[in-house]
Design a protein around this motif. Structure first.
Motif, PDB file in Angstrom:
ATOM      1  N   UNK B 208      -5.912  -3.727   2.555  1.00 19.40           N
ATOM      2  CA  UNK B 208      -4.835  -4.495   1.925  1.00 19.40           C
ATOM      3  C   UNK B 208      -4.419  -3.852   0.607  1.00 19.40           C
ATOM      4  N   UNK B 209      -5.411  -3.358  -0.176  1.00 22.33           N
ATOM      5  CA  UNK B 209      -5.072  -2.749  -1.462  1.00 22.33           C
ATOM      6  C   UNK B 209      -4.246  -1.491  -1.247  1.00 22.33           C
ATOM      7  N   UNK B 210      -4.647  -0.694  -0.273  1.00 27.11           N
ATOM      8  CA  UNK B 210      -3.912   0.538   0.014  1.00 27.11           C
ATOM      9  C   UNK B 210      -2.487   0.219   0.444  1.00 27.11           C
ATOM     10  N   UNK B 211      -2.348  -0.663   1.423  1.00 27.86           N
ATOM     11  CA  UNK B 211      -1.012  -0.986   1.934  1.00 27.86           C
ATOM     12  C   UNK B 211      -0.129  -1.552   0.831  1.00 27.86           C
ATOM     13  N   UNK B 212      -0.724  -2.411   0.008  1.00 24.82           N
ATOM     14  CA  UNK B 212       0.043  -3.065  -1.044  1.00 24.82           C
ATOM     15  C   UNK B 212       0.533  -2.062  -2.082  1.00 24.82           C
ATOM     16  N   UNK B 213      -0.349  -1.162  -2.522  1.00 25.79           N
ATOM     17  CA  UNK B 213       0.058  -0.168  -3.511  1.00 25.79           C
ATOM     18  C   UNK B 213       1.131   0.749  -2.925  1.00 25.79           C
ATOM     19  N   UNK B 214       0.936   1.164  -1.670  1.00 28.36           N
ATOM     20  CA  UNK B 214       1.919   2.053  -1.033  1.00 28.36           C
ATOM     21  C   UNK B 214       3.276   1.369  -0.982  1.00 28.36           C
ATOM     22  N   UNK B 215       3.277   0.083  -0.624  1.00 26.75           N
ATOM     23  CA  UNK B 215       4.542  -0.636  -0.521  1.00 26.75           C
ATOM     24  C   UNK B 215       5.226  -0.748  -1.890  1.00 26.75           C
ATOM     25  N   UNK B 216       4.426  -1.129  -2.904  1.00 20.57           N
ATOM     26  CA  UNK B 216       5.017  -1.299  -4.237  1.00 20.57           C
ATOM     27  C   UNK B 216       5.593   0.025  -4.753  1.00 20.57           C
ATOM     28  N   UNK B 217       4.873   1.125  -4.496  1.00 27.04           N
ATOM     29  CA  UNK B 217       5.323   2.422  -5.000  1.00 27.04           C
ATOM     30  C   UNK B 217       6.663   2.838  -4.406  1.00 27.04           C
ATOM     31  N   UNK B 218       7.074   2.198  -3.301  1.00 26.34           N
ATOM     32  CA  UNK B 218       8.361   2.530  -2.710  1.00 26.34           C
ATOM     33  C   UNK B 218       9.453   1.541  -3.093  1.00 26.34           C
ATOM     34  N   UNK B 219       9.123   0.601  -3.976  1.00 29.85           N
ATOM     35  CA  UNK B 219      10.147  -0.369  -4.345  1.00 29.85           C
ATOM     36  C   UNK B 219      11.124   0.215  -5.356  1.00 29.85           C
ATOM     37  N   UNK B 220      12.283  -0.410  -5.413  1.00 25.14           N
ATOM     38  CA  UNK B 220      13.365   0.143  -6.233  1.00 25.14           C
ATOM     39  C   UNK B 220      13.011   0.207  -7.715  1.00 25.14           C
ATOM     40  N   UNK B 221      12.283  -0.846  -8.193  1.00 23.82           N
ATOM     41  CA  UNK B 221      12.037  -0.866  -9.636  1.00 23.82           C
ATOM     42  C   UNK B 221      11.146   0.292 -10.059  1.00 23.82           C
ATOM     43  N   UNK B 222      10.275   0.748  -9.147  1.00 20.50           N
ATOM     44  CA  UNK B 222       9.433   1.903  -9.470  1.00 20.50           C
ATOM     45  C   UNK B 222      10.296   3.152  -9.599  1.00 20.50           C
ATOM     46  N   UNK B 223      11.287   3.274  -8.708  1.00 18.36           N
ATOM     47  CA  UNK B 223      12.226   4.391  -8.810  1.00 18.36           C
ATOM     48  C   UNK B 223      12.936   4.365 -10.166  1.00 18.36           C
ATOM     49  N   UNK B 224      13.312   3.148 -10.563  1.00 14.14           N
ATOM     50  CA  UNK B 224      13.983   2.997 -11.859  1.00 14.14           C
ATOM     51  C   UNK B 224      13.069   3.456 -12.988  1.00 14.14           C
TER      52      UNK B 224
END
Lengths: 291, 323
Positions: B208-224
Motif C-alpha cells: 500500500x505504501x509503495x502504490x500510494x507514493x507512486x500514485x502521489x508522485x504522478x499527481x499534478x501538484x507534484x509536477x507543479x
C-alpha cells in the motif's frame, strides 16, 4: 482510455482485448503466473492419467519419506502424497472458481442495483456492506461449516456468499461514474430501457476492476479452503492440500507431509496473485501511464 | 475545527445502528444453528427430565423474541451471560483472552507496519528499477504463503529441530515473578509474531505504501512543485509523503479492525490463548454464550477502530471532512 466520450461505445469493446493482452504480456511475472495456473489446471484435468491409482489408494509403506516409488512420501495411512497433491489440485481449483463466480454474480447484482437506483436504496445498501464487513467473516464460515456439515460444495457456496462485498463496492463505484457518461445518456435518450442500458452499456464497461478483484479472490479462496481443512473442517469425502497439513500437525517428524502440500498451495496462490496483478495493470490505464 | 467535530459526530451516529444490527444478527445466527444447547449444558449422561430442567433454568424454552429482549437487557447491565464450558461469566473469559490477542497483534502489526511502510516508500523511490521489482515480488511471495503453513514450518525448524524457541503456548510453567514472566511471554511470542509480520503485515503495508507514493508522485501538484525548481529529494520528502501516508493510515485501520478475530490460524498453530482460539473452541464445543459475547466484543472493537481511523484520516486529509 479515450477521452472522446462520443467515440467510447464503439471504441472500447473493439480495442480492449488487443491492448489487454499486450499490456498483460508486458508483465513477465504475470505471464509466468498464468503459466502456473494453466499447468495446475492441466494436472487437475489429467489427474486420472497422472495418478491412476487415485488419491485414496493405501500402499504398504506408511509414513514413508520420499522414495523412488513415492517421490513425495506417504501419509500415516499409506496414501501417496504426490497422488493427493495431484487430485487435490481439482478441489483447490474448483473451489477457487466456484467462490469467485458466486461472489462475482452476487457482488455485481448487489452493487449495480443501489448505484443505479440511487437515493435511499443506495444508503441502505451502503449500511448493509458496512454491517457485513463488521462480522468476522472467517468465523462465520467456521460456524456454518462446523454446524451444518463439512461438504465441499456447501462450503464453497458459503465462502462465496461471504466474499461479495468488495465486488459490490467496486461495481457500485463503477456504475456511479459510468451512468453519468455521455454514451449512456445517449442510449437512454434514444429510448432504451433502464435494464437494457445497464446490461449492454454500463456493466460491460465497468466490469474490469471486478474481474481483476475476482482473480485475487481465487487466491484468497484457495487459502480459505486450505485453512478450513487445516483446522479439520475439510470435506472428508475429498482429498485436499489443507487436509494433508492437518495430518502433518500430528506427525511433525514426517516433514514431507508439511512441506509439499504447503508448497503446492503457495505456488498456486502466488500464481493467482501474479495474474491478478497483471490483470489490474492491463485494465487500469492509470497504472500504465505511470512509467 | 468546527467541520472536524461535525464529521466525527456524524460518523459516530452512523455506526450505532450498525452495532445494533450486528447484535441481532449474532443472536439469530447462533439461534438458528442446529444442536440443542440444553442437551450440551445438561451433559451427555443427563436424563430427559434433567435436560428439561436445564432448559427451563436457562430460559431456553421461552419464545425467541423474549430471549432476545432479555439478552439485550442483560447486555445493558454488562452481563454477557455465563459460559458453561469455563464455568465463569462470559465477560471474565473474554477479558482473559482479549489482552493476549492484542499483545500479539499490536506488537506484530506495529513492527510490520513500520518495516513495511519504510520498505514500500523505498521501493517507490526506486520505481521501476531492480530494487523495486525485487522488493515487490518478494513481498507478494511472502503474502502468498498461508500463515498456518509458515507457522508450521517455523515450529518444525526452530522449535522442534533447533530447539531455539518454545513450540506452543503463552508462558513457561517455571516463569514466576514479573520480569521472568514477561521474558517468557516475549520468548513464546517470537515465532507467532515473526509469522504474522512476514506473511501478513510487512507485505500488506509495503504494497500500500509503495502504490500510494507512486500514485502521489504522478499527481499534478507534484509536477507543479517540480516545475518550481524544488530539488527532487524535497519534493519527495516534503510534498509527496504527507499525502501518501493517508492510504497507509486507512490500511492500518482496516487491519486493526481485524485485530481481535483475524489471527485465529496463527493462534491455532502456536496454541496462543487468544480470542481466535477461544472462538474456534466455542464453535466446536457449542459454547454459544462465549461465541455471542466474542462476536459482540469484536463488533464493538471494529466500530471503535473505524471511528478512530476516520478521525485520523480527517485530521491528515482535510478534503475528507467535507466530502
Amino acid at each position: 482510455m479515450t477521452t472522446d466520450a462520443a467515440a467510447a461505445p464503439l471504441a472500447i469493446p473493439a480495442r480492449r482485448p488487443r491492448t489487454f493482452w499486450r499490456a498483460f504480456a508486458e508483465r513477465r511475472l504475470s505471464v509466468a503466473g498464468l503459466a502456473v495456473v494453466l499447468i495446475a489446471t492441466a494436472v487437475a484435468v489429467l489427474a486420472p492419467v497422472l495418478a491412476p491409482l487415485g488419491p485414496t489408494h493405501l500402499h504398504q509403506e506408511r509414513l514413508s519419506p520420499p522414495t523412488a516409488a513415492h517421490p513425495l512420501g506417504t501419509d500415516r495411512l499409506g496414501r501417496d502424497v504426490l497422488a493427493i497433491i495431484i487430485w487435490g489440485a481439482r478441489v483447490s481449483l474448483m473451489f477457487a472458481v466456484g467462490v469467485a463466480g458466486i461472489s462475482l454474480v452476487v457482488g455485481i447484482v448487489l452493487g449495480a442495483i443501489p448505484a443505479y437506483l440511487g437515493g435511499w436504496v443506495d444508503d441502505l445498501f451502503s449500511r448493509f456492506y458496512e454491517i457485513f464487513l463488521m462480522i468476522p467473516r472467517f468465523f462465520l464460515i467456521i460456524l456454518v461449516v462446523a454446524v451444518f456439515g463439512q461438504n465441499i460444495v456447501f462450503t464453497m457456496i458459503i465462502v462465496g456468499l461471504t466474499a461479495w462485498v468488495t465486488n459490490a463496492r467496486l461495481t457500485r463505484a463503477q456504475v456511479l461514474t459510468i451512468k453519468e457518461r455521455v454514451f449512456v445518456k445517449a442510449s437512454m435518450a434514444s429510448g432504451a430501457g433502464a435494464f437494457s442500458v445497464m446490461l449492454h452499456h454500463v456493466l460491460p464497461n465497468g466490469l474490469y476492476p471486478v474481474i481483476a478483484n475476482s482473480t485475487l479472490e481465487m487466491a484468497g479462496a484457495i487459502i480459505t479452503e486450505a485453512a478450513l481443512s487445516f483446522l479439520g473442517l475439510g470435506d472428508p469425502n475429498h482429498v485436499s492440500w489443507g487436509q494433508l497439513l492437518h495430518v502433518a500437525q500430528e506427525h511433525l517428524r514426517a516433514w514431507w507431509l508439511a512441506v509439499f502440500p504447503g508448497v503446492a498451495i503457495f505456488l498456486l496462490v502466488l500464481a493467482f496473485n501474479l495474474v491478478g496483478d497483471g490483470v489490474s495493470y492491463a485494465l487500469d490505464p492509470r497504472l500504465r501511464r505511470q512509467r | 475545527m468546527h467541520g472536524l467535530h461535525w464529521y466525527i459526530l456524524r460518523r459516530a451516529a452512523q455506526l450505532v445502528p450498525v452495532v445494533l444490527v450486528v447484535l441481532v444478527l449474532n443472536f439469530v445466527i447462533v439461534k438458528v444453528s442446529p444442536g440443542d444447547p440444553a442437551l450440551t449444558l445438561a451433559g451427555y449422561w443427563a436424563t430427559k427430565e434433567q435436560v428439561e430442567t436445564t432448559r427451563q433454568r436457562w430460559g431456553l424454552d421461552r419464545p425467541l423474541h423474549e430471549q432476545l429482549t432479555s439478552y439485550l437487557g442483560n447486555l445493558l447491565r454488562g452481563d454477557l451471560g455465563f459460559s458453561n464450558h469455563f464455568h465463569r461469566p462470559v465477560l471474565d473469559v473474554l477479558m482473559m483472552r482479549v489482552p493476549n490477542t492484542l499483545l500479539l497483534v499490536l506488537t506484530s502489526m506495529l513492527l510490520g507496519m513500520t518495516v513495511g511502510t519504510v520498505l514500500g516508500v523505498f521501493a517507490a523511490s526506486r520505481y521501476g528499477r531492480t530494487t523495486d521489482l525485487v522488493l515487490s515480488v518478494t513481498s507478494l511471495s511472502f503474502y502468498s504463503i498461508p500463515v498456518f503453513w509458515f507457522g508450521l514450518l517455523l515450529v518444525l525448524v526452530f522449535a522442534l529441530n533447533l530447539k531455539w524457541f518454545p513450540f506452543a503456548g503463552f508462558v513457561g510453567i517455571g516463569a514466576q515473578g514479573g520480569l521472568a514472566r514477561a521474558a517468557s511471554v516475549a520468548w513464546h511470542m517470537v515465532l507467532p509474531s515473526v509469522t504474522l509480520m512476514l506473511c501478513l503485515y510487512i507485505p500488506v503495508f509495503l504494497r500500500i505504501a509503495r502504490a500510494s507514493v507512486v500514485e502521489v508522485m504522478h499527481e499534478d501538484y507534484i509536477t507543479t512543485v517540480r516545475a518550481a525548481g524544488i530539488p527532487e529529494r524535497l519534493v519527495f520528502l516534503r510534498h509527496a509523503l504527507r499525502n501518501a501516508i493517508v492510504p497507509v493510515v486507512q490500511m492500518a485501520g482496516l487491519w486493526m479492525s481485524h485485530a481481535l478475530t483475524g489471527v485465529v490460524l496463527t493462534e491455532t498453530v502456536f496454541s496462543w490463548p487468544g480470542m481466535g482460539t477461544l472462538m474456534y473452541n466455542a464453535i466446536i464445543q457449542r459454547d454459544y454464550p462465549v461465541l455471542m459475547g466474542a462476536f459482540l466484543i469484536a463488533a464493538v472493537w471494529v466500530v471503535l477502530v473505524f471511528l478512530i481511523a476516520d478521525i485520523l484520516t480527517a485530521v491528515l486529509d482535510p478534503r475528507v471532512r467535507y466530502a
